[in-house]
Scaffold this motif. Sequence first.
Motif, mmCIF file in Angstrom:
data_model
loop_
_atom_site.group_PDB
_atom_site.id
_atom_site.type_symbol
_atom_site.label_atom_id
_atom_site.label_comp_id
_atom_site.label_asym_id
_atom_site.label_seq_id
_atom_site.Cartn_x
_atom_site.Cartn_y
_atom_site.Cartn_z
ATOM 1 N N VAL A 1 0.867 -1.183 0.000
ATOM 2 C CA VAL A 1 0.000 0.000 0.000
ATOM 3 C C VAL A 1 0.903 1.233 0.000
ATOM 4 O O VAL A 1 1.853 1.309 0.778
ATOM 5 N N LEU A 2 0.614 2.172 -0.874
ATOM 6 C CA LEU A 2 1.397 3.400 -0.939
ATOM 7 C C LEU A 2 1.028 4.303 0.237
ATOM 8 O O LEU A 2 -0.155 4.502 0.531
ATOM 9 N N ASN A 3 2.050 4.851 0.874
ATOM 10 C CA ASN A 3 1.814 5.794 1.966
ATOM 11 C C ASN A 3 1.779 7.237 1.482
ATOM 12 O O ASN A 3 1.106 8.080 2.067
ATOM 13 N N ASP A 4 2.502 7.516 0.408
ATOM 14 C CA ASP A 4 2.602 8.876 -0.105
ATOM 15 C C ASP A 4 2.374 8.838 -1.614
ATOM 16 O O ASP A 4 3.153 8.226 -2.358
ATOM 17 N N ILE A 5 1.316 9.465 -2.078
ATOM 18 C CA ILE A 5 1.006 9.465 -3.513
ATOM 19 C C ILE A 5 1.245 10.835 -4.140
ATOM 20 O O ILE A 5 0.863 11.069 -5.289
ATOM 21 N N SER A 6 1.890 11.735 -3.400
ATOM 22 C CA SER A 6 2.041 13.115 -3.870
ATOM 23 C C SER A 6 2.850 13.228 -5.155
ATOM 24 O O SER A 6 2.693 14.190 -5.920
ATOM 25 N N SER A 7 3.739 12.258 -5.410
ATOM 26 C CA SER A 7 4.568 12.340 -6.613
ATOM 27 C C SER A 7 3.851 11.806 -7.851
ATOM 28 O O SER A 7 4.299 12.056 -8.985
ATOM 29 N N TYR A 8 2.748 11.090 -7.659
ATOM 30 C CA TYR A 8 2.038 10.489 -8.783
ATOM 31 C C TYR A 8 1.079 11.508 -9.394
ATOM 32 O O TYR A 8 -0.133 11.455 -9.217
ATOM 33 N N THR A 9 1.644 12.433 -10.125
ATOM 34 C CA THR A 9 0.867 13.505 -10.729
ATOM 35 C C THR A 9 1.034 13.496 -12.245
ATOM 36 O O THR A 9 2.023 12.978 -12.784
ATOM 37 N N TYR A 10 0.076 14.075 -12.903
ATOM 38 C CA TYR A 10 0.141 14.258 -14.352
ATOM 39 C C TYR A 10 1.402 15.031 -14.737
ATOM 40 O O TYR A 10 2.086 14.694 -15.706
ATOM 41 N N GLU A 11 1.714 16.055 -13.966
ATOM 42 C CA GLU A 11 2.881 16.887 -14.278
ATOM 43 C C GLU A 11 4.165 16.064 -14.249
ATOM 44 O O GLU A 11 5.031 16.205 -15.124
ATOM 45 N N ASN A 12 4.315 15.192 -13.263
ATOM 46 C CA ASN A 12 5.541 14.398 -13.144
ATOM 47 C C ASN A 12 5.614 13.282 -14.174
ATOM 48 O O ASN A 12 6.660 13.061 -14.796
ATOM 49 N N ILE A 13 4.509 12.570 -14.351
ATOM 50 C CA ILE A 13 4.532 11.377 -15.195
ATOM 51 C C ILE A 13 4.478 11.730 -16.676
ATOM 52 O O ILE A 13 5.178 11.127 -17.496
ATOM 53 N N ILE A 14 3.660 12.720 -17.033
ATOM 54 C CA ILE A 14 3.408 13.005 -18.448
ATOM 55 C C ILE A 14 4.169 14.247 -18.944
ATOM 56 O O ILE A 14 4.853 14.195 -19.965
ATOM 57 N N MET A 15 4.086 15.337 -18.245
ATOM 58 C CA MET A 15 4.719 16.560 -18.747
ATOM 59 C C MET A 15 6.241 16.455 -18.710
ATOM 60 O O MET A 15 6.931 16.969 -19.601
ATOM 61 N N GLY A 16 6.767 15.787 -17.692
ATOM 62 C CA GLY A 16 8.200 15.529 -17.650
ATOM 63 C C GLY A 16 9.034 16.790 -17.753
ATOM 64 O O GLY A 16 8.671 17.855 -17.241
ATOM 65 N N THR A 17 10.166 16.691 -18.444
ATOM 66 C CA THR A 17 11.093 17.833 -18.566
ATOM 67 C C THR A 17 10.860 18.648 -19.826
ATOM 68 O O THR A 17 11.349 19.773 -19.928
ATOM 69 N N ASP A 18 10.097 18.104 -20.798
ATOM 70 C CA ASP A 18 9.887 18.854 -22.039
ATOM 71 C C ASP A 18 8.538 19.568 -22.077
ATOM 72 O O ASP A 18 8.211 20.242 -23.055
ATOM 73 N N GLY A 19 7.729 19.407 -21.014
ATOM 74 C CA GLY A 19 6.471 20.151 -20.935
ATOM 75 C C GLY A 19 5.373 19.648 -21.845
ATOM 76 O O GLY A 19 4.377 20.349 -22.056
ATOM 77 N N TRP A 20 5.506 18.418 -22.377
ATOM 78 C CA TRP A 20 4.431 17.875 -23.212
ATOM 79 C C TRP A 20 3.131 17.865 -22.418
ATOM 80 O O TRP A 20 3.063 17.375 -21.302
#
Length: 575
Positions: A474-493
Motif C-alpha cells: 500500500v502506498l503511503n505517499d502518492i504526492s509524486s504520482y501527478t500528471y505533471e511528473n509522469i506526463i509533462m516531464g522535462t519537455d512540458g508535453w
Amino acid sequence: MNAKHLYILNRCLWGLLLVFLTSACKDDDNNIDNSALTLLSYTPENGTSIASEGTVTLTFSKNVRQASETEITINDAATRVIITNNVVYCHYSLPYANKLTINIPSGALIDMDGSQAFEGITLQYPLEISRRLFDAVVDANGNGDYTTITEAIENAPSSSEEPYLIFVADGNYNEMLSVSKPYIHLIGQSRENTCIQYAVNRTGNSDGTQGSATDEAWEYSIKNSASPARQDGYTTENEAVVLIKANSSGMDFYGENLSFINLFGADDKRYDGGLLLDGQADALMTRSDRIAFYNCRMVSYQDTWWVRMNSGDTYLQARNYADNCWIEGRTDYLYGNANLLVENSTFYNVTRTNQGNNLGGGPITAGSHYVGTNWGHVMLNCTIDGDDVLKTLDSSTTTLSLGRPWQNEPISVWINTTLNVPIKDGHWDDMSVLPKLYAEYNTMYNNQNIAVEENIKKEYLVNGANATYEGPYVLNDISSYTYENIIMGTDGWNPKEFYSGIPEIDKSSIKLNGTTLIWEGSNTALCYLVFKEVNGKWQYIANTIETSCKIDDMQGTYDVRAANRYGSLSPAASL
C-alpha cells in the motif's frame, strides 16, 4: 561698438545661456539624466483580442535597454525583445495558444546609463485563432476526402512539426492502421460510433505449427486460412488493429472519440461482428513517446492494449496517456512497459462460457518493465466494472485481479480506484517473475477502503517456488504520482491542452435562413463541422470556416460542432 559686433556678442551670450540651462538639467559632470523612465504607450491595448502572430510595441520616455541577467517572458518562456532607441518590440508567434501573456518584471528594462529602472508590467491578450479546415476528412459514406482512414494517413506529410488534423465521421472502418508519421491528430465524431475494427489474432509459430496458441485461436486461424488479416495482405508486423510506432521524426499522436476494436476478442453480444474468442488479439499497440488518447475505447478479450518498447529502445521512457477512456477485456488487457498514465477511465471486464465453464474476470494488467523505468503503469481515479456475471461473484470465487507480473521488473500502481465488481483475495495474480512495484492506494469497494496490507498478496510463484515480494503493498505517499511528473516531464508535453479551451456553439444561435443554416461563431474556433440527422444517426455534411452552411432539406435536423486548434470537438448543438 558697431551693430555687427553687437550681433556677434548677443549670439555668444545666448549660446552661453543655453549651455548653462542644459547643465542645470544634469545631476553632475557625468551628464546623468535622472528623469524617470516611464512607459508612454503600448499597442495593442491590454485585454483586446489579437491575432496569434504579431508584435506588441511599447514606447518609453527615453532610450532604453534590457538589464543583464534579466528575463522578459512570453507565456512564461524567456524571449528576446528588439529595442530601437525608446521603442521595445515584442514579437510572438503562438499558433496553438489561447492567450498571450507578456511579463516585463521590475528592473528588466533600464535607461541607457542604468540610473533609472522601469517598474515592470504584465500585458495579457486573448488570441484569435487563424481559421482553417481539417487537413483531411474521412467518411465511409463518401462525403469526405477519403472513405478509409488508411488513405488519409498515407497522404499525410511524413515529417510534420505541427498537428495534421484528420476528422473521421461515424462508421465502421474495417481496416488495420499502421501509423508512423508524426503529429497525426485523429479525431472521431463519437466514441460509440466511430469504430476502427478488424478480426486479427497472433497464433502459431512461423513454421506453421500451433505453438502456444490456444486451441480455439488455432482452430479459427486454420478455418480461416491463417486469418482474414493475412488473406487481405497484412503482414505479421500488423499484430494489432491499430499500430502506432515512431519513425526517425518522432511521434506525437493524439486520438479522440474513437473505438479501437479487435473483433476476434470483442463480445459478440455487444459488438456487431464480435467473435469473443480467447487468444492474443491486440486492439491497440503503441511503440513511441508522446502518444495520447481522450474519450476513446479499446476493446478485445486478451491483450487489448500493448504499450510496447524493446530493451535498449530510444523510447524506453516513452510516455503514453489516456483520459476518460474505456478499456475492455478479460486477460492482460493493459500490458507491456514504458510509462503510462490512465486517468478517469473505466476498465470493463467481460466473461464468457467455454465448455460449460464460466470464465470470469482475469488479470487486468501484465507488466514487463525494464530496469530504470521511471513510473511504469499508473491508474489514477479509475473505475473497475464488469458484466452481470461478475457482479454475482464474491472475492473467493471471482478471478478478477489488478494484474500479474509478466517479465523483467513489472510496475503497476492503482490509486483511488472504485470497484463496481468484487476483486479476488490478494488482489494480484502470479505469472513469471516478482514485481518491482505492485501497489495500490485507497481502493474502494462497497464504500470501504480495501487497500490495506493484510488484504494484499505477499508472495508470488516464480520458477515453481514461492518468492516474497519486497516492495510496498500500500502506498503511503502518492504526492509524486501527478500528471505533471509522469506526463509533462522535462519537455512540458501537455496533451490535456489538446482538449481544453474548446469553443462551444450556443444552441439558441443556430437559425435557418431559407436554405442557409447560420450560427454564432467563436474567435477561438478553428472551423466548424455540420451534421444532419438521417435515420436516427448524425451524418457528416460539411467542414467550414464560415458561420453558415447551405443545406438541401429545410425540414431536416442539423448539428453544428466547433473544433479548437488541435481538432478537438465541442459538444453537439442541434437545431
